[in-house]
Design an enzyme around this catalytic site. Structure first.
Site, mmCIF file in Angstrom:
data_model
loop_
_atom_site.group_PDB
_atom_site.id
_atom_site.type_symbol
_atom_site.label_atom_id
_atom_site.label_comp_id
_atom_site.label_asym_id
_atom_site.label_seq_id
_atom_site.Cartn_x
_atom_site.Cartn_y
_atom_site.Cartn_z
ATOM 1 N N GLU A 1 -3.401 -0.274 8.128
ATOM 2 C CA GLU A 1 -2.209 0.156 8.868
ATOM 3 C C GLU A 1 -2.272 -0.433 10.265
ATOM 4 O O GLU A 1 -3.323 -0.394 10.915
ATOM 5 C CB GLU A 1 -2.115 1.684 9.015
ATOM 6 C CG GLU A 1 -1.735 2.448 7.790
ATOM 7 C CD GLU A 1 -1.606 3.944 8.068
ATOM 8 O OE1 GLU A 1 -1.303 4.331 9.231
ATOM 9 O OE2 GLU A 1 -1.826 4.735 7.138
ATOM 10 N N ARG B 1 0.847 -1.188 0.000
ATOM 11 C CA ARG B 1 0.000 0.000 0.000
ATOM 12 C C ARG B 1 0.885 1.241 0.000
ATOM 13 O O ARG B 1 1.727 1.412 0.893
ATOM 14 C CB ARG B 1 -0.908 0.009 1.238
ATOM 15 C CG ARG B 1 -1.790 1.238 1.280
ATOM 16 C CD ARG B 1 -2.653 1.332 2.531
ATOM 17 N NE ARG B 1 -3.194 2.680 2.570
ATOM 18 C CZ ARG B 1 -3.288 3.433 3.655
ATOM 19 N NH1 ARG B 1 -2.922 2.956 4.837
ATOM 20 N NH2 ARG B 1 -3.766 4.654 3.582
ATOM 21 N N GLU C 1 -7.389 8.364 6.226
ATOM 22 C CA GLU C 1 -7.693 8.956 7.524
ATOM 23 C C GLU C 1 -8.258 10.377 7.439
ATOM 24 O O GLU C 1 -7.622 11.340 7.880
ATOM 25 C CB GLU C 1 -6.442 8.940 8.404
ATOM 26 C CG GLU C 1 -5.949 7.553 8.717
ATOM 27 C CD GLU C 1 -4.777 7.512 9.684
ATOM 28 O OE1 GLU C 1 -4.501 6.422 10.209
ATOM 29 O OE2 GLU C 1 -4.140 8.559 9.904
ATOM 30 N N ASN D 1 -7.259 1.541 9.993
ATOM 31 C CA ASN D 1 -5.940 1.884 10.514
ATOM 32 C C ASN D 1 -6.059 1.916 12.034
ATOM 33 O O ASN D 1 -6.796 2.738 12.586
ATOM 34 C CB ASN D 1 -5.486 3.260 10.020
ATOM 35 C CG ASN D 1 -5.207 3.296 8.523
ATOM 36 O OD1 ASN D 1 -5.358 2.293 7.828
ATOM 37 N ND2 ASN D 1 -4.815 4.456 8.031
ATOM 38 N N HIS E 1 -2.837 10.963 0.735
ATOM 39 C CA HIS E 1 -2.287 10.741 2.067
ATOM 40 C C HIS E 1 -1.679 12.065 2.544
ATOM 41 O O HIS E 1 -0.490 12.151 2.836
ATOM 42 C CB HIS E 1 -1.260 9.618 2.051
ATOM 43 C CG HIS E 1 -1.049 8.965 3.396
ATOM 44 N ND1 HIS E 1 -1.102 7.603 3.589
ATOM 45 C CD2 HIS E 1 -0.802 9.501 4.617
ATOM 46 C CE1 HIS E 1 -0.876 7.327 4.869
ATOM 47 N NE2 HIS E 1 -0.690 8.465 5.507
ATOM 48 N N TYR F 1 -4.084 1.888 15.887
ATOM 49 C CA TYR F 1 -2.879 2.024 16.694
ATOM 50 C C TYR F 1 -3.148 1.835 18.187
ATOM 51 O O TYR F 1 -2.432 1.103 18.860
ATOM 52 C CB TYR F 1 -2.200 3.373 16.415
ATOM 53 C CG TYR F 1 -1.608 3.422 15.035
ATOM 54 C CD1 TYR F 1 -0.368 2.865 14.775
ATOM 55 C CD2 TYR F 1 -2.308 3.978 13.960
ATOM 56 C CE1 TYR F 1 0.178 2.860 13.503
ATOM 57 C CE2 TYR F 1 -1.780 3.981 12.685
ATOM 58 C CZ TYR F 1 -0.536 3.419 12.447
ATOM 59 O OH TYR F 1 -0.008 3.406 11.180
#
Length: 454
Positions: free
Chosen positions: A359, A86, A175, A297, A130, A299
């Site tokens: 991600e 990606r 995002e 994504n 991005h 985290y």
């Protein structure tokens, strides 16, 4: 070839046959060459040049020099054994001012990258945006200006026409919550505007751009269009009614504002009044394009309390305590990923397409030792736990099709400059030498241990 009854070594999580492992990067974070071959300036070039914006005064001027090292970097992917990569296309390379005819040299760079990926067994997953908006468009209002959506649709059409015959998967916008809230609401990312809730028009226009681009990509022949939304479980700081209530509002803002329009064609009911003035008839239908996959994504979770009455914003982000942290200070809670995936499926069911983890990764800043070895055992532990969380979610009935590790290599980490290292590959920013970390070899072994490789 191992016999059919072969089992995956207990050290490695097991995923279903056909599950995709990949790596992820972004154009401004790795490419460098910001003034070469006709590329125009982006908002991140401008932002990074302003004193005090980026740690250490760092910029993406050279970054990892990926622009000149495509063959070397794709060879690393082939060695890893990943099935997909990606990456994002830099809009200012294609249209230096965000408008007008395409820059042929910019298109030629991505032609070469895509062809090299395919020749090395890597399915391209392309992100159109991005965060590197052409500065000329920001000068006209950026994502606060609805005209930027029209420009983005034109850009998507150009890129789709050129690459749709070779690109397996597409993501229009990475995002949109981070781009709008951090870029226009809090000012910690480019373009650095601290507008608080007045940033919401930017959020709406980014969502609208997603929908318009999906339409243009499909016109050009794209067969797999998804998203890459940053999501986190939102935990109340206490059982107090005020904290619980504010955590729900923040969840609606951070998560719901971006997933509900894409999946259901509406904004969260509590926030709908904040968007009424910026919406036009048909906008929500445009945003709600059919998705072939939903990119998550992930985290860490976030903890929210009600802020004091005189605070500028009504919620207060608190530290998530009781868990180990990465070198970035982010809490490591793999169960929160499993929690998010299971709850996501339970809530949306038929509206939810297959999921891809677009991600997931961590920052540990260890470098090569005297023998040139990068012993990042902490990253191995992180990846093992998070891939296990995905495996557990799949066992609970969640349809997850892939895991893309952030990131292939250390890179420019936005406002943190070069102070945080997320890569499987260590980059020496003075010499640009690439060194495979221990996590690189572990990830390769994980992939080899999966059923399709036995």
């Amino acid at each position: 070839m191992a016999p059919p009854h072969a089992v995956v070594p207990h050290d490695f999580p097991s995923l279903p046959p056909g599950f995709s492992f990949g790596t992820s990067t972004a154009s401004y974070q790795i490419e460098g060459a910001v003034a070469e071959d006709g590329r125009g300036p982006s908002i991140w070039d401008t932002f990074a040049a302003e004193p005090g914006r980026v740690a250490g005064g760092a910029t993406g001027e050279v970054a990892c020099d990926h622009y000149h090292r495509v063959d070397e970097d794709v060879a690393l992917m082939k060695e890893l054994g990943t099935s997909g990569y990606r990456f994002s296309i830099a809009w200012p390379r294609i249209q230096p001012t965000g408008r007008g005819p395409a820059n042929e040299k910019g298109l030629a760079f991505y032609d070469r990258l895509i062809d090299t990926l395919l020749a090395n067994g890597q399915e391209p997953m392309v992100t159109l945006y991005h965060w590197d908006l052409p500065q000329a468009l920001e000068d006209d209002g950026g994502w606060l200006n609805r005209d930027t959506v029209d420009c983005f649709a034109e850009y998507a059409a150009i890129v789709g026409e050129r690459f749709a015959d070779r690109v397996a998967h597409w993501i229009p916008v990475n995002e949109p919550n981070v781009a709008s809230i951090l870029g226009y609401g809090l000012g910690t990312h480019a373009p650095g505007k601290a507008m608080l809730f007045d940033c919401l028009p930017a959020a709406h226009h980014l969502l609208l751009a997603h929908g318009r681009a999906a339409i243009e990509l499909r016109k050009a022949g794209a067969t797999s269009v998804g998203c890459a939304n940053n999501h986190a479980p939102i935990w109340p700081a206490s059982d107090d009614d005020a904290d619980v209530g504010m955590s729900k509002i923040f969840d609606a803002l951070w998560n719901g504002t971006f997933l509900e329009p894409m999946l259901l064609g509406r904004y969260p009911v509590d926030l709908m009044p904040l968007f009424e003035d910026v919406m036009s008839d048909g906008d929500l239908a445009t945003i709600r394009q059919p998705l072939d996959f939903y990119g998550v994504n992930y985290y860490n979770p976030m903890k929210v309390a009600a802020a004091d009455e005189d605070a500028e914003i009504p919620f207060d982000l608190r530290e998530v305590v009781g868990y180990p942290t990465t070198d970035f200070g982010w809490p490591i809670v793999p169960d929160a990923l499993r929690e998010w995936l299971v709850m996501f499926r339970a809530r949306f069911r038929a509206a939810l397409p297959p999921i891809v983890i677009t991600e997931s990764g961590c920052s540990y800043n260890v470098g090569p030792d005297a023998d040139g070895v990068v012993d990042d055992q902490a990253r191995i532990d992180y990846l093992r736990a998070h891939v296990n969380a995905v495996s557990e979610a799949i066992q609970r009935g969640v349809d997850v099709r892939g895991y893309y590790c952030w990131s292939l290599m250390d890179n420019f980490e936005w406002a943190e400059g070069y102070s945080q290292r997320f890569g499987l590959v260590h980059v020496d920013y003075d010499t640009l030498e690439r060194t495979r970390k221990k996590s690189f070899h572990w990830y390769a072994d994980l992939i080899k241990a999966q059923p399709q490789h036995l």
